[in-house]
Design an enzyme around this catalytic site. Structure first.
Site, PDB file in Angstrom:
ATOM      1  N   ASP A 167     -63.936  14.290  54.846  1.00  0.00           N
ATOM      2  CA  ASP A 167     -63.788  14.087  53.392  1.00  0.00           C
ATOM      3  C   ASP A 167     -62.857  15.116  52.773  1.00  0.00           C
ATOM      4  OD1 ASP A 167     -64.141  12.581  51.148  1.00  0.00           O
ATOM      5  OD2 ASP A 167     -66.117  13.369  50.641  1.00  0.00           O
ATOM      6  N   LYS A 169     -60.115  16.530  50.665  1.00  0.00           N
ATOM      7  CA  LYS A 169     -59.377  16.132  49.453  1.00  0.00           C
ATOM      8  C   LYS A 169     -59.489  17.302  48.475  1.00  0.00           C
ATOM      9  CE  LYS A 169     -63.421  13.655  47.710  1.00  0.00           C
ATOM     10  NZ  LYS A 169     -63.971  12.515  47.011  1.00  0.00           N
ATOM     11  N   ASN A 172     -62.800  18.557  46.918  1.00  0.00           N
ATOM     12  CA  ASN A 172     -63.822  19.222  47.729  1.00  0.00           C
ATOM     13  C   ASN A 172     -63.394  20.623  48.166  1.00  0.00           C
ATOM     14  OD1 ASN A 172     -65.594  17.137  47.527  1.00  0.00           O
ATOM     15  ND2 ASN A 172     -64.987  16.157  49.444  1.00  0.00           N
ATOM     16  N   ASP A 185     -69.037  20.103  50.031  1.00  0.00           N
ATOM     17  CA  ASP A 185     -69.357  18.685  50.234  1.00  0.00           C
ATOM     18  C   ASP A 185     -69.245  18.259  51.696  1.00  0.00           C
ATOM     19  OD1 ASP A 185     -70.029  16.095  50.045  1.00  0.00           O
ATOM     20  OD2 ASP A 185     -68.491  15.513  48.608  1.00  0.00           O
ATOM     21  N   THR A 202     -62.525   9.004  51.418  1.00  0.00           N
ATOM     22  CA  THR A 202     -61.995   8.668  50.096  1.00  0.00           C
ATOM     23  C   THR A 202     -60.702   7.882  50.313  1.00  0.00           C
ATOM     24  OG1 THR A 202     -63.008  10.625  49.169  1.00  0.00           O
ATOM     25  CG2 THR A 202     -61.137   9.727  47.960  1.00  0.00           C
TER      26      THR A 202
HETATM   27  N1  LIG Z   1     -70.844  25.580  45.877  1.00  0.00           N
HETATM   28  C1  LIG Z   1     -70.296  25.110  44.750  1.00  0.00           C
HETATM   29  N2  LIG Z   1     -69.902  25.949  43.771  1.00  0.00           N
HETATM   30  C2  LIG Z   1     -69.357  25.459  42.631  1.00  0.00           C
HETATM   31  N3  LIG Z   1     -69.176  24.150  42.377  1.00  0.00           N
HETATM   32  C3  LIG Z   1     -69.557  23.272  43.307  1.00  0.00           C
HETATM   33  C4  LIG Z   1     -70.127  23.688  44.545  1.00  0.00           C
HETATM   34  N4  LIG Z   1     -70.385  22.600  45.282  1.00  0.00           N
HETATM   35  C5  LIG Z   1     -69.983  21.547  44.551  1.00  0.00           C
HETATM   36  N5  LIG Z   1     -69.486  21.930  43.366  1.00  0.00           N
HETATM   37  C6  LIG Z   1     -68.948  21.064  42.306  1.00  0.00           C
HETATM   38  O1  LIG Z   1     -69.697  19.855  42.246  1.00  0.00           O
HETATM   39  C7  LIG Z   1     -68.867  18.725  42.564  1.00  0.00           C
HETATM   40  C8  LIG Z   1     -69.680  17.688  43.299  1.00  0.00           C
HETATM   41  O2  LIG Z   1     -70.152  18.260  44.513  1.00  0.00           O
HETATM   42  P1  LIG Z   1     -70.172  17.438  45.856  1.00  0.00           P
HETATM   43  O3  LIG Z   1     -68.773  16.949  46.114  1.00  0.00           O
HETATM   44  O4  LIG Z   1     -70.816  18.241  46.916  1.00  0.00           O
HETATM   45  O5  LIG Z   1     -71.112  16.228  45.433  1.00  0.00           O
HETATM   46  P2  LIG Z   1     -71.145  14.766  45.987  1.00  0.00           P
HETATM   47  O6  LIG Z   1     -72.304  14.092  45.308  1.00  0.00           O
HETATM   48  O7  LIG Z   1     -71.182  14.778  47.483  1.00  0.00           O
HETATM   49  O8  LIG Z   1     -69.755  14.212  45.471  1.00  0.00           O
HETATM   50  P3  LIG Z   1     -68.847  13.034  46.004  1.00  0.00           P
HETATM   51  O9  LIG Z   1     -69.325  11.802  45.325  1.00  0.00           O
HETATM   52  O10 LIG Z   1     -67.467  13.460  45.554  1.00  0.00           O
HETATM   53  O11 LIG Z   1     -68.955  12.978  47.486  1.00  0.00           O
HETATM   54  C9  LIG Z   1     -67.695  19.319  43.352  1.00  0.00           C
HETATM   55  O12 LIG Z   1     -66.532  18.526  43.276  1.00  0.00           O
HETATM   56  C10 LIG Z   1     -67.516  20.673  42.647  1.00  0.00           C
HETATM   57  O13 LIG Z   1     -66.799  20.536  41.445  1.00  0.00           O
END
Ligand SMILES: Nc1ncnc2c1ncn2[C@@H]1O[C@H](COP(=O)(O)OP(=O)(O)OP(=O)(O)O)[C@@H](O)[C@H]1O
Length: 357
Positions: A167, A169, A172, A185, A202
């Site tokens: 993933d 991009k 992330n 992520d 994606t």
């Molecule tokens: N450790 C972190 N510190 C700060 N911000 C974070 C962190 N982890 C995630 N985020 C923020 O939260 C967002 C969403 O996190 P993540 O991508 O893990 O969720 P997801 O539900 O898997 O999203 P997606 O639908 O894109 O797969 C990230 O794009 C980032 O902006």
């Protein structure tokens, strides 16, 4: 602040010494380590939402014990089950539990209540590389090289330990306070010793072998590195459609015709051609020399990989982070009702599906 050519020139980016990667540094094996502790939401105060994803949201929280800030990813079990992501979610936890690398986000622990799963990670305060890239439109070559090189080290580490990330991009990839990267992520990361078939990722970043439903392996991450590098240099991905039609997009990916802007350095273009090839017998990272073809490529010739790994090369851009819990680099999202967490009287319909949380 955005990354400009001046910022890049002021920092000679990834230069340092001779450009041979010391693979021993990146070969620290991922071992199952005991996560630091069992937590509960009552150990934290929830400050605000940092991001939302398909299955939940990520909060900035503060520990009531050590007063440090963390990011807690919250997933709704019912949604994970409905979207058939049980295996991916368990895999995300399992991969994060064992990996440790300067450019990967660190997981401290996980817990659950009857409705939600929680993952406690480092808070990475500098925001998404995506935001910086959109503000900057595109990155000067030395800046793109710095970020691509750090990503390449992280991907190579995952592969050396048998994991595929799937993933990659700019959304992330987060920036730490010192400007170095942290990949977050791991929702699609998985232990793949040989071949896998799942369609995930994606659209813009999907490799042709995923799009055409062939079995695939780690080479998809090197393809995605090519897409990322192209997008950093051009400001847009190599494959896109004006109307966002995914079928047309997938056709373009399979045809693999890339138009390289004239301002791409020849060496950058050469590396990209070797990453963005549908022919797996030609794709860098997938040949008998493995990732050495990438680390040893002419475009990366000035990269001192050992110093880069040790975070000794100054980053091209320092995010504005005023205090430890400063989340101003993240967009605002509507906040949810925190009362829905920790409802321990509710029945747990899915508990057995997530035994390690
Ligand atoms: N450790 C972190 N510190 C700060 N911000 C974070 C962190 N982890 C995630 N985020 C923020 O939260 C967002 C969403 O996190 P993540 O991508 O893990 O969720 P997801 O539900 O898997 O999203 P997606 O639908 O894109 O797969 C990230 O794009 C980032 O902006």
């Amino acid at each position: 602040m955005v990354v400009s050519a001046d910022a890049a020139a002021a920092n000679s980016a990834v230069t340092g010494g001779p450009g041979a990667v010391n693979s021993s540094l990146n070969a620290v094996p991922a071992t199952r380590r005991k996560l630091s502790g069992r937590y509960a939401l009552s150990d934290f105060t929830v400050e605000r939402t940092l991001g939302t994803g398909s299955f939940g949201r990520v909060h900035l929280v503060r520990s009531r014990h050590n007063m440090r800030f963390y990011a807690v990813k919250v997933l709704r079990k019912e949604q994970v089950v409905r979207m058939k992501q049980v295996e991916h979610t368990n895999s995300e936890r399992a991969v994060l539990e064992v990996v440790r690398h300067p450019f990967l986000v660190n997981l401290w622990g996980t817990f659950s209540d009857p409705t939600f799963l929680f993952m406690v990670m480092d808070f990475v305060p500098g925001g998404e590389l995506f935001t910086l890239l959109r503000k900057s439109q595109r990155f000067p070559h030395p800046v793109a090289k710095f970020y691509a090189a750090e990503v390449a080290l992280a991907i190579d580490y995952l592969h050396q330990n048998g994991f595929v990330y799937r993933d990659l991009k700019p959304e992330n990839i987060l920036l730490a306070a010192d400007g170095h990267l942290k990949i977050t992520d791991f929702g699609f990361a998985k232990y793949v010793p040989d071949v896998t078939w799942t369609l995930c990722g994606t659209p813009d970043y999907l490799a042709p072998e995923i799009v055409s439903s062939k079995g695939y392996n780690k080479s998809v991450d090197w393809w995605a590195l090519g897409v990322l590098l192209f997008e950093m240099l051009a400001g847009h991905p190599p494959f896109f459609t004006e109307d966002g039609n995914p079928i047309k997009l997938y056709e373009k990916i399979i045809q693999c015709k890339v138009r390289y802007p004239p301002y791409f350095e020849p060496a950058a273009k050469d590396l990209l051609k070797n990453l963005l090839t549908a022919d797996l017998s030609k794709r860098f990272g997938n040949l008998h020399r493995g990732s050495k073809d990438i680390f040893g490529h002419l475009w990366f010739a000035e990269v001192d990989w050992d110093r880069l790994y040790r975070r000794e090369i100054p980053a091209p851009y320092l995010p504005t982070v005023a205090t430890d819990g400063d989340a101003s680099q993240f967009e605002r999202y509507p906040e949810n009702d925190l009362a829905e967490y920790n409802m321990h009287d509710l029945p747990d319909m899915y508990g057995g599906l997530f035994p390690d949380f």
